[in-house]
Design a protein around this motif. Structure first.
Motif, short mmCIF file in Angstrom:
data_model
loop_
_atom_site.label_atom_id
_atom_site.label_comp_id
_atom_site.label_asym_id
_atom_site.label_seq_id
_atom_site.Cartn_x
_atom_site.Cartn_y
_atom_site.Cartn_z
N ALA A 38 0.81 -1.21 0.00
CA ALA A 38 0.00 0.00 0.00
C ALA A 38 0.85 1.26 0.00
O ALA A 38 0.34 2.34 -0.27
N GLY A 39 2.11 1.14 0.29
CA GLY A 39 2.98 2.32 0.42
C GLY A 39 3.20 3.06 -0.89
O GLY A 39 2.66 2.71 -1.94
N ASP A 40 4.03 4.07 -0.80
CA ASP A 40 4.32 4.95 -1.92
C ASP A 40 4.87 4.22 -3.14
O ASP A 40 4.64 4.62 -4.27
N ALA A 41 5.62 3.16 -2.94
CA ALA A 41 6.22 2.42 -4.04
C ALA A 41 5.39 1.19 -4.42
O ALA A 41 5.82 0.35 -5.19
N GLY A 42 4.18 1.11 -3.89
CA GLY A 42 3.35 -0.08 -4.08
C GLY A 42 2.36 0.00 -5.22
O GLY A 42 2.56 0.71 -6.21
N CYS A 43 1.26 -0.68 -5.06
CA CYS A 43 0.30 -0.89 -6.14
C CYS A 43 -0.31 0.39 -6.71
O CYS A 43 -0.61 0.46 -7.90
N HIS A 44 -0.46 1.42 -5.88
CA HIS A 44 -1.10 2.64 -6.38
C HIS A 44 -0.19 3.46 -7.27
O HIS A 44 -0.64 4.41 -7.92
N SER A 45 1.08 3.10 -7.37
CA SER A 45 1.99 3.79 -8.29
C SER A 45 1.87 3.26 -9.71
O SER A 45 2.38 3.88 -10.64
N ARG A 100 4.27 -8.40 -22.09
CA ARG A 100 5.58 -9.04 -22.19
C ARG A 100 5.68 -10.35 -21.42
O ARG A 100 6.65 -11.08 -21.57
N CYS A 101 4.71 -10.69 -20.60
CA CYS A 101 4.80 -11.91 -19.79
C CYS A 101 4.79 -13.16 -20.67
O CYS A 101 3.80 -13.42 -21.37
N PRO A 102 5.86 -13.95 -20.64
CA PRO A 102 5.90 -15.15 -21.48
C PRO A 102 4.97 -16.26 -21.01
O PRO A 102 4.64 -17.16 -21.76
N MET A 103 4.53 -16.19 -19.77
CA MET A 103 3.63 -17.21 -19.22
C MET A 103 2.16 -16.85 -19.42
O MET A 103 1.28 -17.62 -19.05
N GLY A 104 1.88 -15.67 -19.94
CA GLY A 104 0.50 -15.26 -20.15
C GLY A 104 -0.19 -14.75 -18.91
O GLY A 104 -1.41 -14.63 -18.89
N SER A 105 0.57 -14.46 -17.85
CA SER A 105 -0.03 -13.88 -16.65
C SER A 105 -0.38 -12.43 -16.91
O SER A 105 0.15 -11.81 -17.82
N ALA A 106 -1.25 -11.88 -16.10
CA ALA A 106 -1.67 -10.50 -16.25
C ALA A 106 -1.41 -9.74 -14.95
O ALA A 106 -2.32 -9.58 -14.14
N PRO A 107 -0.18 -9.27 -14.76
CA PRO A 107 0.10 -8.50 -13.54
C PRO A 107 -0.80 -7.29 -13.37
O PRO A 107 -1.09 -6.91 -12.24
N THR A 108 -1.27 -6.70 -14.45
CA THR A 108 -2.14 -5.53 -14.32
C THR A 108 -3.45 -5.90 -13.62
O THR A 108 -3.98 -5.09 -12.84
N ILE A 109 -3.95 -7.09 -13.85
CA ILE A 109 -5.17 -7.53 -13.16
C ILE A 109 -4.88 -7.74 -11.68
O ILE A 109 -5.67 -7.35 -10.82
N ALA A 110 -3.73 -8.33 -11.37
CA ALA A 110 -3.34 -8.54 -9.98
C ALA A 110 -3.18 -7.20 -9.26
O ALA A 110 -3.64 -7.03 -8.13
N ILE A 111 -2.55 -6.24 -9.92
CA ILE A 111 -2.32 -4.94 -9.32
C ILE A 111 -3.64 -4.21 -9.10
O ILE A 111 -3.85 -3.59 -8.05
N ALA A 112 -4.56 -4.32 -10.04
CA ALA A 112 -5.88 -3.71 -9.87
C ALA A 112 -6.61 -4.35 -8.67
O ALA A 112 -7.26 -3.65 -7.89
N GLY A 113 -6.47 -5.66 -8.52
CA GLY A 113 -7.06 -6.34 -7.37
C GLY A 113 -6.45 -5.86 -6.06
O GLY A 113 -7.16 -5.66 -5.07
N LEU A 114 -5.14 -5.67 -6.06
CA LEU A 114 -4.48 -5.13 -4.86
C LEU A 114 -4.98 -3.73 -4.55
O LEU A 114 -5.22 -3.40 -3.38
N LYS A 115 -5.13 -2.90 -5.56
CA LYS A 115 -5.62 -1.52 -5.34
C LYS A 115 -6.99 -1.55 -4.66
O LYS A 115 -7.23 -0.83 -3.69
N ARG A 116 -7.89 -2.39 -5.16
CA ARG A 116 -9.24 -2.50 -4.57
C ARG A 116 -9.17 -3.03 -3.14
O ARG A 116 -9.83 -2.51 -2.24
N VAL A 136 -6.60 -3.07 -0.99
CA VAL A 136 -5.95 -2.11 -0.09
C VAL A 136 -6.92 -0.99 0.26
O VAL A 136 -7.03 -0.61 1.43
N ALA A 137 -7.66 -0.49 -0.71
CA ALA A 137 -8.62 0.59 -0.45
C ALA A 137 -9.71 0.12 0.52
O ALA A 137 -10.05 0.84 1.47
N ARG A 138 -10.25 -1.08 0.29
CA ARG A 138 -11.27 -1.61 1.19
C ARG A 138 -10.72 -1.78 2.61
O ARG A 138 -11.39 -1.46 3.59
#
Length: 185
Positions: free
Chosen positions: A141-148, A158-174, A176-178
């Motif tokens: 949740a800090g300054d260097a975390g998901c909200h950045s 670019r993920c060769p495994m087909g993962s979606a870090p952007t979806i994970a980060i959006a989940g973290l944002k929600r 953390v906010a909750r």
């Protein structure tokens, strides 16, 4: 194709070189340029020092912490639960740092935890067996975390495994906010 050590920059883009076919990435002029991954210190030639990458993984509390011992029965985790599906979506990360090298935020803010570390944190936040959820949410949740994250999607592309870090980060944002609204952080 699973060790995570074969990523480098090919013709300007982070790629998984052990599984990249030259014919698919060679330039129109027949040129092929290899370089070390961006955002990481170069050790020599194409080898980079991954210490910063894995230090950020640790700062995001990317290590599983459970309460069970080897004498306890196995945990029962329902495969169709929403938490399990969320955890499964990002668990295939092999730590190759292709997403990290492609991340525009890491380039501009070297203290940013990065997509792989945040993806790992999201996986563990959704693991019902893990006991460090609150500490992990505080860490991301800090300054260097998901909200950045600017959600430009270079990491997912670019993920060769087909993962979606952007979806994970959006989940973290929600999440953390909750947790902040509930006073849990």
């Amino acid at each position: 194709g699973m060790c995570g050590s074969g990523a480098m920059t090919v013709n300007g883009q982070a790629r998984w070189t052990c599984r990249t076919h030259v014919a698919k990435v060679v330039g129109d002029d027949g040129a092929l340029e290899l370089a070390p991954l961006a955002q990481l210190p170069v050790i020599r030639d194409l080898a980079t020092d991954m210490s910063t990458f894995f230090d950020k993984w640790a700062r995001a509390r990317g290590q599983f912490q459970g309460a069970a011992t080897r004498h306890d029965d196995f945990a029962r985790v329902l495969p169709d639960s929403p938490q399990r599906r969320a955890a499964d979506a990002g668990i295939e990360c092999i730590g190759c740092a292709a997403c990290y090298a492609a991340c525009d935020v890491v380039q501009g803010r070297p203290d940013f935890l990065g997509p792989a570390a945040l993806n790992r944190a999201w996986t563990l936040v959704n693991d019902v067996r893990d006991t460090a959820r609150t500490a992990r949410l505080r860490a991301v949740a800090g300054d260097a975390g998901c909200h950045s994250c600017h959600t430009q999607g270079s990491c997912t592309e670019r993920c060769p495994m087909g993962s979606a870090p952007t979806i994970a980060i959006a989940g973290l944002k929600r999440t953390v906010a909750r947790a902040a609204v509930k006073g849990e952080l």
